[in-house]
Enzyme design. Sequence first.
Site, mmCIF file in Angstrom:
data_model
loop_
_atom_site.group_PDB
_atom_site.id
_atom_site.type_symbol
_atom_site.label_atom_id
_atom_site.label_comp_id
_atom_site.label_asym_id
_atom_site.label_seq_id
_atom_site.Cartn_x
_atom_site.Cartn_y
_atom_site.Cartn_z
ATOM 1 N N LYS A 31 0.994 -1.184 0.225
ATOM 2 C CA LYS A 31 0.057 -0.161 0.026
ATOM 3 C C LYS A 31 0.722 1.350 0.076
ATOM 4 C CE LYS A 31 -4.451 0.444 0.419
ATOM 5 N NZ LYS A 31 -5.318 -0.238 -0.468
ATOM 6 N N THR A 65 -3.669 -5.029 0.950
ATOM 7 C CA THR A 65 -2.917 -3.943 0.573
ATOM 8 C C THR A 65 -3.529 -3.152 1.911
ATOM 9 O OG1 THR A 65 -4.325 -3.419 -1.205
ATOM 10 C CG2 THR A 65 -2.122 -3.705 -1.265
ATOM 11 N N HIS A 90 19.551 25.122 -13.455
ATOM 12 C CA HIS A 90 20.011 26.024 -13.744
ATOM 13 C C HIS A 90 20.092 27.318 -14.047
ATOM 14 C CE1 HIS A 90 22.784 22.869 -15.444
ATOM 15 N NE2 HIS A 90 21.583 22.317 -15.843
#
Lengths: 284, 284, 284, 284
Positions: B12, B57, B239
């Site tokens: 999960k 799950t 950058h």
Amino acid sequence: MEIRLGDNQYGKAETRLVRVDRHPDRHEVTDLNVSTALAGDLAATHLTGDNAGVLPTDTQKNTVYAFARDGIGAIEAFAARLARHFVDTTPTIHRARVRIEQYSWERVAHHSFIRNSGTRTTTVTYDGAAVTVVSGVDDLVVMNTTGSEFHGFHKDRYTTLAETDDRILATAVRADWRHMTAEGTDWNDSHREATSHLVDAFADTHSLSLQQTLHAMGERVLRHREELAEVRLSLPNKHHFPVDLSAFELDNPGEVFFAADRPYGLIEGSVVRDGAPEPGLAWW
Amino acid sequence: MEIRLGDNQYGKAETRLVRVDRHPDRHEVTDLNVSTALAGDLAATHLTGDNAGVLPTDTQKNTVYAFARDGIGAIEAFAARLARHFVDTTPTIHRARVRIEQYSWERVAHHSFIRNSGTRTTTVTYDGAAVTVVSGVDDLVVMNTTGSEFHGFHKDRYTTLAETDDRILATAVRADWRHMTAEGTDWNDSHREATSHLVDAFADTHSLSLQQTLHAMGERVLRHREELAEVRLSLPNKHHFPVDLSAFELDNPGEVFFAADRPYGLIEGSVVRDGAPEPGLAWW
Amino acid sequence: MEIRLGDNQYGKAETRLVRVDRHPDRHEVTDLNVSTALAGDLAATHLTGDNAGVLPTDTQKNTVYAFARDGIGAIEAFAARLARHFVDTTPTIHRARVRIEQYSWERVAHHSFIRNSGTRTTTVTYDGAAVTVVSGVDDLVVMNTTGSEFHGFHKDRYTTLAETDDRILATAVRADWRHMTAEGTDWNDSHREATSHLVDAFADTHSLSLQQTLHAMGERVLRHREELAEVRLSLPNKHHFPVDLSAFELDNPGEVFFAADRPYGLIEGSVVRDGAPEPGLAWW
Amino acid sequence: MEIRLGDNQYGKAETRLVRVDRHPDRHEVTDLNVSTALAGDLAATHLTGDNAGVLPTDTQKNTVYAFARDGIGAIEAFAARLARHFVDTTPTIHRARVRIEQYSWERVAHHSFIRNSGTRTTTVTYDGAAVTVVSGVDDLVVMNTTGSEFHGFHKDRYTTLAETDDRILATAVRADWRHMTAEGTDWNDSHREATSHLVDAFADTHSLSLQQTLHAMGERVLRHREELAEVRLSLPNKHHFPVDLSAFELDNPGEVFFAADRPYGLIEGSVVRDGAPEPGLAWW
């Protein structure tokens, strides 16, 4: 029936500008996201593609960078410089709106910084006559773990919500406040104080509804800051649901919560100083 | 040639858990995003849909909430409790990995908080025999406005980059550090100190390349924290390009920058303590 | 000067609703994101926390799901049912706005679907007297690889942009169109046709500016769809810059482009049918 | 104990490249997101900042654009050209990995396109000796509205999930499949067919678990595509929960669902052709 061009504007969105001020004893960094929007005599480009009245959005971006060369200062002042420039120097442009988001960096050392949460914002509008200034914050995430109730609400056949006298109240504040005037204000001081009052009011208010908290936040700012005419708030109710642990033979005395994504409540409102100047183009 | 099931795991992901500890003098809030992943004898569900060996799950999510009822403590310890539970109590499960992200909240008042930037992380793995613990940070955004150079690099026919002896160096640090052992460590203290060393090394290092900074950050942590065996870093080079203002008859002495989104350099590397225990499942 | 409550509204945002219609020969799926916003006599909750007039946002969510039990139909009709319900059955609520986004699924088999790009939208407003209906699309990404020029624009000292007679024109269309009436329209047919006209006008228009394309798109819709009063468009100019390959002794005859993220132009405008009914609350 | 540099790589991530092929009868558009990562003799830059062995990431970006001038072709071939170039022409670079995402555009007219959902991917690795090629898809969102069951699972004290013999099964497929060889394959044909088999297997499989569906998808691809050695799948279980409408005296015969965001199941697995070549650097 004829078909005609209605309201329109255009500009350059999200010009990302970082300025470094290199003082001997320390550097300072200003990290902005600048969006410009212009309106005026723009029918020709829409109707025939004649661009003689169009100041390119690329030029607007260039202007943002060029103006930054002279220093930025408070974002409200920088936005006003830009808005005035576009209207005052471009014959076809009669209205400019400049929106700036400023990201927060905390100093670690002489020229080293760590980025913090919290975004300071401004929206400045100029129509050739008046400048209106709105300041604000965005994505200011706050939570009270108690001191929030919600009951006594209207019930209909689709109401299943249980009343509660103790819940988590969490939100991501977006607030915009309108200034009485565009001159004579210490923008940085005003912003710091207004933000502080918002957070304090959120923390101090024993809340019976997020609407009540919203109003308390706006009112607190206006009571303390005479330079401000109005506060608009948009507060998502970031729900935290207590988890039912009874299937595991566990109680849950307000300790374990599920933080939900969607749906969420969305509470929007404004608090206004009676007799303040009309908003004009502030919220245009 | 036959076709067969290869490596697999399931679990999960992103169970959002907030726990409130209600002390008389103050509340404390723990805000987590917990992901569990289990592996073991799971061929049947893949091949025939026989789920007798599958712990749902949904159950894994429930377990996260139920275990939180007893308190959470350091996320490394909480993750280890969960990982041990899944392997030790589910016959078919032989390996568990628990990944937790912890969001940062700063106290404003007794029960009021404001969310800060910065995410603390852990990944704990257990295979029935050994527990391996990795701690870390994610999205720690830092910037040096000077003290960074880049020159002397390899040039080929596609190289146009100018050499520079002064640039902005900015990155969003993802760092993961592996502990020597799973016992006897003050996780909170270790995490605070390791993070502090990362930031200090970033700020202190006069950088000739982001790789050099990366190595300095990892090395600093290992030199000061004996409980750590290895540091892995992933550093996007965010950058900032100086804007050429010469067309406007303006110079730009390292003051006005464009913060680019994409593309970005991506520097990844690890720094290892020689002789440290093998990583085992740490990076599985 | 007194401080008072200004405009306000509240509701439940982003209720995620999927409905399956199980026909013998095929299933149909309707995948929605529904946001409701209510306004009315709500001063009490703001000023005192008295919630007697507040229909909880949780109830609004429940209503969305309950109404979906009877079938959804076109999203415009579903939104109108919801808006009428909130105003007509809640004494304190005098205005309701329901915004729905519908995601697109293409059938693969009897009960199997694959999600497509493209979002259909509606915003329906009801004030107890009139229903106004706006339909639209969002995130409809289109590109012309030629047939777009941009020159003859206004130049000032900050203008460096080169004029071009051949560029890529790409945008992510957000369009909202207002209906003349709230009754008697085949919403699905109208939406399909309006969207098709938008795309065709984008493709057919030899463009001298994105503004010209915007106007052509709106005009095309209004010329062909008599049931529509106005089209509002928001078009980000997703810049594609030709890459200068000359340093590598390569030309670039309009073949190799860099797709930029930020900044981007943002062109916004509306096209209106003269003599159409006033918009009322359509854009509230 | 000594501290040393461990594994490392660096490159330019997310170079956004659009190429237009201008045929008389039609234009074609190729829209890519290219990430390069290089490894080799890079200790010097990490330890001393000596960059003599570092090919700048800016050069890597330039190379992507310059190579695109000659045409792109299938992304697998383009990635291989780039990977070979970096290793074969840079003395210090011994391994290159090029990852490309390709976005989908559907033709509307001669030079007009509309963007579709679905991302085609490739990851090509070269170590100076062997090229390994992985192809794949990402964010392919599919749904079955019936034909999915989940029962007979392992239950422990934390299990509350009800067994079901009819649920919605929805997922966003990420799949990566490894090719047996780097030569002699029609990449476009192979990709189209493999993707089609994935979707068909998802639609055709009566599912007792998402794991079973995962395995069926991988197996289907391998059974039909002899050029492929292995398929790796990562399938989030995008839960759709039936809404309990009983409080409103409504039933819900599998028609009205709440589409949840988090948490979600995450099922990961691979299906392998026995006897296929070893993966080498495929998953590096």
